[in-house]
Design a protein around this motif. Structure first.
Motif, mmCIF file in Angstrom:
data_model
loop_
_atom_site.group_PDB
_atom_site.id
_atom_site.type_symbol
_atom_site.label_atom_id
_atom_site.label_comp_id
_atom_site.label_asym_id
_atom_site.label_seq_id
_atom_site.Cartn_x
_atom_site.Cartn_y
_atom_site.Cartn_z
ATOM 1 N N UNK A 25 0.842 -1.192 0.000
ATOM 2 C CA UNK A 25 0.000 0.000 0.000
ATOM 3 C C UNK A 25 0.877 1.241 0.000
ATOM 4 N N UNK A 26 0.578 2.177 -0.902
ATOM 5 C CA UNK A 26 1.365 3.400 -1.013
ATOM 6 C C UNK A 26 0.548 4.659 -0.738
ATOM 7 N N UNK A 27 -0.769 4.509 -0.735
ATOM 8 C CA UNK A 27 -1.643 5.668 -0.566
ATOM 9 C C UNK A 27 -2.999 5.181 -0.076
ATOM 10 N N UNK A 28 -3.592 5.909 0.865
ATOM 11 C CA UNK A 28 -4.949 5.574 1.323
ATOM 12 C C UNK A 28 -5.596 6.821 1.899
ATOM 13 N N UNK A 29 -6.864 6.996 1.615
ATOM 14 C CA UNK A 29 -7.619 8.110 2.180
ATOM 15 C C UNK A 29 -9.108 7.831 2.038
#
Length: 159
Positions: free
Chosen positions: A144-148
């Motif tokens: 995972x490199x990005x989460x929002x």
């Protein structure tokens, strides 16, 4: 992709937004224009940074995810119109929560983005509902490199 109307959404639904390859040139261009920090702009400086090498701005990563979401919605609207259906009015973002970038995005990385409906809420305006969608980007190694969480208004189907 999940439907366009508020009623088309259910908590737990998932959808793929697509994937994007981050090139060195695009990383540098975005950084020059919007996030001119050394680890996004200069390979020698980036090598000495906490990242240990050139990496994309987190804002670049989030911008790509939004582009994929908008492109998918645009295609859905076009398909509805082609089928003779009137698409709903465009929704709008109401904010972002819990934004994180747990791993850097490197030149050549291919990030696959997906969404999961996390919440549905009525609003004071009966013709709109509020949807919470968790957007996640994962690289080619499964990291995972990005989460929002994106909070957005979606039109309700007319009665």
């Amino acid at each position: 992709m999940i439907g366009l109307w508020y009623e088309d959404h259910e908590v737990g639904q998932t959808a793929s937004l697509g994937a994007h390859r981050f090139t060195r040139e695009a990383i540098l261009d975005f950084a020059r224009r919007f996030d001119p920090q050394p680890f996004h702009l200069d390979e020698a400086a980036a090598a000495k940074s906490i990242f240990g090498g050139l990496c994309a701005s987190g804002w670049h990563t989030v911008s790509v995810s939004m582009r994929l979401l908008v492109d998918g919605r645009r295609a859905q609207r076009k398909a509805l119109a082609t089928d003779g259906e009137k698409p709903p009015p465009l929704g709008l973002g109401r904010g972002v929560r819990d934004l994180r970038w747990p791993a850097p995005v490197r030149p050549g990385d291919v990030i696959a983005f997906s969404l999961r409906v996390e919440s549905l809420r009525e609003t004071r305006r009966p013709d709109w509902g509020l949807i919470g969608m968790r957007i996640v980007g994962v690289n080619q190694d499964g990291r995972e490199v990005c989460a929002y969480t994106l909070m957005g208004l979606a039109a309700r189907r007319p009665a």
